[in-house]
Design an enzyme around this catalytic site. Structure first.
Site, short mmCIF file in Angstrom:
data_model
loop_
_atom_site.label_atom_id
_atom_site.label_comp_id
_atom_site.label_asym_id
_atom_site.label_seq_id
_atom_site.Cartn_x
_atom_site.Cartn_y
_atom_site.Cartn_z
N ASP A 1 0.86 -1.18 0.00
CA ASP A 1 0.00 0.00 0.00
C ASP A 1 0.90 1.23 0.00
O ASP A 1 2.11 1.10 0.17
CB ASP A 1 -1.00 -0.01 1.16
CG ASP A 1 -0.35 0.05 2.53
OD1 ASP A 1 0.86 -0.23 2.64
OD2 ASP A 1 -1.05 0.36 3.51
N PHE B 1 6.45 2.39 -4.49
CA PHE B 1 7.85 2.51 -4.09
C PHE B 1 8.48 3.86 -4.42
O PHE B 1 9.57 4.16 -3.97
CB PHE B 1 8.71 1.38 -4.69
CG PHE B 1 8.33 0.01 -4.23
CD1 PHE B 1 8.57 -0.39 -2.93
CD2 PHE B 1 7.70 -0.88 -5.09
CE1 PHE B 1 8.20 -1.65 -2.48
CE2 PHE B 1 7.33 -2.15 -4.67
CZ PHE B 1 7.58 -2.54 -3.36
N HIS C 1 9.47 -9.20 0.14
CA HIS C 1 9.35 -7.75 0.03
C HIS C 1 10.70 -7.09 0.33
O HIS C 1 11.48 -7.60 1.15
CB HIS C 1 8.30 -7.25 1.02
CG HIS C 1 7.84 -5.86 0.78
ND1 HIS C 1 8.53 -4.76 1.27
CD2 HIS C 1 6.77 -5.37 0.10
CE1 HIS C 1 7.89 -3.66 0.89
NE2 HIS C 1 6.82 -3.99 0.18
N TYR D 1 3.11 4.62 0.77
CA TYR D 1 3.82 5.14 1.93
C TYR D 1 2.85 5.98 2.75
O TYR D 1 2.02 6.71 2.20
CB TYR D 1 4.99 6.02 1.49
CG TYR D 1 6.08 5.30 0.72
CD1 TYR D 1 6.71 4.17 1.24
CD2 TYR D 1 6.50 5.76 -0.53
CE1 TYR D 1 7.72 3.53 0.54
CE2 TYR D 1 7.51 5.13 -1.23
CZ TYR D 1 8.12 4.01 -0.70
OH TYR D 1 9.13 3.37 -1.40
#
Length: 221
Positions: free
Chosen positions: A64, A77, A186, A66
């Site tokens: 999801d 990202f 991740h 930041y």
């Protein structure tokens, strides 16, 4: 949730008729009216604005957005120039340098990736400030499931980089033999050392556009 006309128009028109999206739209508008939500409302669908279906070469799936001030702007990202690199992006850049020898840039703005055909898509597209996963389970997962199904039907070869469990849950929708599916933990500091570092997804992605995809390129955890 209007989106400017582009080649996603058909997909959005289909989804807007579905009950889950009508409920999601009510929830999202309510959240933006009552609390601080990221990214800015007009940037929710930037992943779709920056990368049209016909231009997609790769899809990088995040979790999801930041959730700290000034970070999220609708591309997974990515952060705007002048914003400190989040830890996950630091680790992405480290793997990129180790894998391809590309030096870490002085910013985290990944617009150029998106414009070159890398769709930077989160599995959930909004989040309350300072509350990770706060919009999980409200309908975004269905929307991005349907996005992945739509992309899966495209004819051009596409590489899917599935980092972390939420992203890897989308693998069940990927059955087009033209595509290449890569899995890794991740890139967050909590999991990067469990297999994200050294996964070599960037070189595998580059190679896939030089040679036909091979079944042994599918890298389950």
């Amino acid at each position: 949730m209007d989106l400017e006309e582009n080649t996603w128009k058909y997909f959005f028109r289909q989804e807007k008729e579905k009950e889950y999206l009508k409920k999601l739209e009510v929830f999202v508008k309510d959240q933006y009216s009552k609390t601080t939500v990221f990214p800015a409302y007009e940037n929710i669908f930037n992943a779709y604005r920056y990368t049209k279906p016909k231009d997609i070469k790769a899809v990088i799936l995040g979790q999801d957005p930041y959730h700290n001030v000034g970070q999220a702007h609708g591309l997974a990202f990515s952060v705007n120039k002048g914003v400190a690199l989040p830890p996950s992006l630091v680790n992405i850049y480290k793997e990129l340098e180790d894998d391809l020898g590309i030096k870490t840039p002085d910013h985290g703005f990944l617009e150029k990736w998106a414009m070159q055909g890398v769709m930077l898509l989160n599995t959930v597209l909004t989040v309350r400030a300072h509350e990770a996963n706060s919009h999980k389970g409200m309908g975004w997962e269905t929307f991005t499931d349907n996005t992945i199904k739509y992309i899966n039907e495209l004819d051009q070869p596409i590489v899917f980089l599935l980092w972390g469990s939420p992203a890897q849950q989308k693998a069940k929708f990927l059955n087009n033999k033209n595509h290449l599916v890569l899995k890794a933990p991740h890139p967050s500091p909590l999991s990067a050392y469990r297999g994200f570092f050294g996964c070599k997804h960037f070189s595998m992605t580059n190679e896939s556009f030089i040679v036909p995809p091979r079944s042994d390129y599918y890298k389950p955890l």
